[in-house]
Design a protein around this motif. Structure first.
Motif, PDB file in Angstrom:
ATOM      1  N   ILE A  38      50.795  -9.345  94.634  1.00  0.00           N
ATOM      2  CA  ILE A  38      50.489  -7.918  94.516  1.00  0.00           C
ATOM      3  C   ILE A  38      51.255  -7.354  93.336  1.00  0.00           C
ATOM      4  CG2 ILE A  38      50.751  -5.627  95.555  1.00  0.00           C
ATOM      5  CD1 ILE A  38      50.379  -6.897  98.295  1.00  0.00           C
ATOM      6  N   ASP A  39      50.539  -6.671  92.446  1.00  0.00           N
ATOM      7  CA  ASP A  39      51.189  -5.896  91.385  1.00  0.00           C
ATOM      8  C   ASP A  39      51.444  -4.514  91.967  1.00  0.00           C
ATOM      9  OD1 ASP A  39      51.830  -4.227  89.206  1.00  0.00           O
ATOM     10  OD2 ASP A  39      50.711  -5.522  87.828  1.00  0.00           O
ATOM     11  N   GLY A  40      52.697  -4.236  92.262  1.00  0.00           N
ATOM     12  CA  GLY A  40      53.071  -2.998  92.929  1.00  0.00           C
ATOM     13  C   GLY A  40      52.709  -1.734  92.179  1.00  0.00           C
ATOM     14  N   ASP A  41      52.541  -1.825  90.861  1.00  0.00           N
ATOM     15  CA  ASP A  41      52.169  -0.634  90.094  1.00  0.00           C
ATOM     16  C   ASP A  41      50.835  -0.068  90.561  1.00  0.00           C
ATOM     17  OD1 ASP A  41      54.487  -0.845  88.652  1.00  0.00           O
ATOM     18  OD2 ASP A  41      53.545  -1.680  86.864  1.00  0.00           O
ATOM     19  N   PHE A  42      49.967  -0.913  91.086  1.00  0.00           N
ATOM     20  CA  PHE A  42      48.654  -0.453  91.518  1.00  0.00           C
ATOM     21  C   PHE A  42      48.654   0.109  92.931  1.00  0.00           C
ATOM     22  CE2 PHE A  42      47.595  -3.678  88.257  1.00  0.00           C
ATOM     23  CZ  PHE A  42      47.073  -2.790  87.332  1.00  0.00           C
ATOM     24  N   MET A  43      49.710  -0.105  93.684  1.00  0.00           N
ATOM     25  CA  MET A  43      49.754   0.372  95.069  1.00  0.00           C
ATOM     26  C   MET A  43      49.847   1.894  95.162  1.00  0.00           C
ATOM     27  SD  MET A  43      49.598  -2.205  97.303  1.00  0.00           S
ATOM     28  CE  MET A  43      48.204  -2.667  96.304  1.00  0.00           C
ATOM     29  N   GLY A  44      50.344   2.529  94.116  1.00  0.00           N
ATOM     30  CA  GLY A  44      50.455   3.988  94.126  1.00  0.00           C
ATOM     31  C   GLY A  44      49.709   4.645  92.988  1.00  0.00           C
ATOM     32  N   ALA A  45      48.716   3.968  92.446  1.00  0.00           N
ATOM     33  CA  ALA A  45      48.001   4.452  91.257  1.00  0.00           C
ATOM     34  C   ALA A  45      46.946   5.484  91.629  1.00  0.00           C
ATOM     35  CB  ALA A  45      47.382   3.279  90.505  1.00  0.00           C
ATOM     36  N   VAL A  46      47.417   6.689  91.946  1.00  0.00           N
ATOM     37  CA  VAL A  46      46.526   7.813  92.219  1.00  0.00           C
ATOM     38  C   VAL A  46      47.000   9.020  91.424  1.00  0.00           C
ATOM     39  CG1 VAL A  46      45.890   7.031  94.532  1.00  0.00           C
ATOM     40  CG2 VAL A  46      47.855   8.541  94.251  1.00  0.00           C
ATOM     41  N   HIS A  47      46.070   9.891  91.080  1.00  0.00           N
ATOM     42  CA  HIS A  47      46.431  11.134  90.399  1.00  0.00           C
ATOM     43  C   HIS A  47      45.514  12.237  90.887  1.00  0.00           C
ATOM     44  CE1 HIS A  47      48.218  13.669  87.404  1.00  0.00           C
ATOM     45  NE2 HIS A  47      47.024  14.165  87.224  1.00  0.00           N
ATOM     46  N   PRO A  48      46.032  13.356  91.218  1.00  0.00           N
ATOM     47  CA  PRO A  48      47.463  13.696  91.273  1.00  0.00           C
ATOM     48  C   PRO A  48      48.122  13.006  92.466  1.00  0.00           C
ATOM     49  CG  PRO A  48      46.177  15.503  92.174  1.00  0.00           C
ATOM     50  CD  PRO A  48      45.184  14.473  91.665  1.00  0.00           C
ATOM     51  N   PRO A  49      49.459  13.046  92.493  1.00  0.00           N
ATOM     52  CA  PRO A  49      50.149  12.465  93.649  1.00  0.00           C
ATOM     53  C   PRO A  49      49.692  13.158  94.933  1.00  0.00           C
ATOM     54  CG  PRO A  49      51.719  12.993  91.912  1.00  0.00           C
ATOM     55  CD  PRO A  49      50.402  13.598  91.512  1.00  0.00           C
ATOM     56  N   PRO A  50      49.657  12.430  96.039  1.00  0.00           N
ATOM     57  CA  PRO A  50      49.270  13.054  97.313  1.00  0.00           C
ATOM     58  C   PRO A  50      50.216  14.197  97.669  1.00  0.00           C
ATOM     59  CG  PRO A  50      49.350  10.660  97.519  1.00  0.00           C
ATOM     60  CD  PRO A  50      49.948  11.007  96.185  1.00  0.00           C
ATOM     61  N   PRO A  51      49.719  15.216  98.349  1.00  0.00           N
ATOM     62  CA  PRO A  51      50.582  16.335  98.759  1.00  0.00           C
ATOM     63  C   PRO A  51      51.796  15.833  99.533  1.00  0.00           C
ATOM     64  CG  PRO A  51      48.273  16.822  99.221  1.00  0.00           C
ATOM     65  CD  PRO A  51      48.340  15.377  98.792  1.00  0.00           C
ATOM     66  N   GLY A  52      52.957  16.304  99.162  1.00  0.00           N
ATOM     67  CA  GLY A  52      54.194  15.917  99.838  1.00  0.00           C
ATOM     68  C   GLY A  52      54.721  14.545  99.446  1.00  0.00           C
ATOM     69  N   ASP A  53      54.090  13.889  98.475  1.00  0.00           N
ATOM     70  CA  ASP A  53      54.486  12.538  98.052  1.00  0.00           C
ATOM     71  C   ASP A  53      54.525  12.472  96.521  1.00  0.00           C
ATOM     72  OD1 ASP A  53      55.085   9.814  98.147  1.00  0.00           O
ATOM     73  OD2 ASP A  53      53.032   9.194  98.616  1.00  0.00           O
ATOM     74  N   PRO A  54      55.395  13.271  95.877  1.00  0.00           N
ATOM     75  CA  PRO A  54      55.360  13.384  94.410  1.00  0.00           C
ATOM     76  C   PRO A  54      55.653  12.073  93.671  1.00  0.00           C
ATOM     77  CG  PRO A  54      57.348  14.396  95.290  1.00  0.00           C
ATOM     78  CD  PRO A  54      56.469  14.060  96.466  1.00  0.00           C
TER      79      PRO A  54
END
Length: 184
Positions: A38-54
């Motif tokens: 797993i390339d961890g960079d892709f595990m949080g690749a969303v924009h904008p960040p989810p509410p409460g998870d900057p």
């Protein structure tokens, strides 16, 4: 093997985490060691960040747990995970939640000089992010040097072939014992 194991490959931008991670996978495949990558960079690749998870930590943890759950259901017990700060103590709870309290963490910090990292980033960043990536890489290198625990294996990447780096990283895991391993 009943418990899970994870190889965490961290380091600044431009150090070669992704490249080394894939070469580690190639070395493990050659040794017939079952594993997932797993390339961890892709595990949080969303924009904008989810509410409460900057910082995208919650979405990253949820995605890791979901992906690992799928791998574990198929019988996999070893994971190669690349991400800049994965080797820091702050990351360990995420892996314990996703993979179980008994997970064995093998942490490897890849290092490179500012010059090497900038050279690699210049070859990689063809869009508008080069200056941002170079500054961020230097900042993360300082952070990792200050906060990486003493037991983290440090591997210099400057002027070295990826095959040699990966061989050193695989050796740190003890996984390539020369015997065939299956997933079930």
């Amino acid at each position: 093997m009943d418990h899970a194991e994870v190889l965490l490959i961290g380091g600044r931008a431009g150090v070669g985490k992704t490249t080394v991670g894939w070469e580690v996978s190639a070395r493990l495949r050659a040794a017939r060691v079952a594993h997932a990558v797993i390339d961890g960079d892709f595990m949080g690749a969303v924009h904008p960040p989810p509410p409460g998870d900057p910082h995208r930590a919650d979405i990253t943890a949820r995605n890791l747990a979901a992906a690992w759950g799928n791998y574990a259901e198929l019988g996999y017990r070893r994971l190669v995970y690349t991400n800049t700060v994965a080797v820091l103590d702050d990351a360990a709870p995420m892996f314990r939640r996703a993979m179980g309290d008994g997970v064995r963490l093998v942490r490897v910090l890849l290092t490179a000089t500012d010059e090497t990292a900038e050279q690699r980033l210049t070859g990689r960043e063809l869009g508008s992010e080069l200056a941002h990536e170079v500054r961020g890489s230097a900042r993360k290198a300082r952070l990792l040097e200050e906060r990486a625990p003493a037991d983290v294996v440090r591997v210099v990447t400057d002027g070295r072939a990826v095959i040699d780096i990966a061989t050193e990283v695989v050796a740190a895991t003890g996984w390539a014992t020369g015997r065939c391993e299956t997933t079930g």
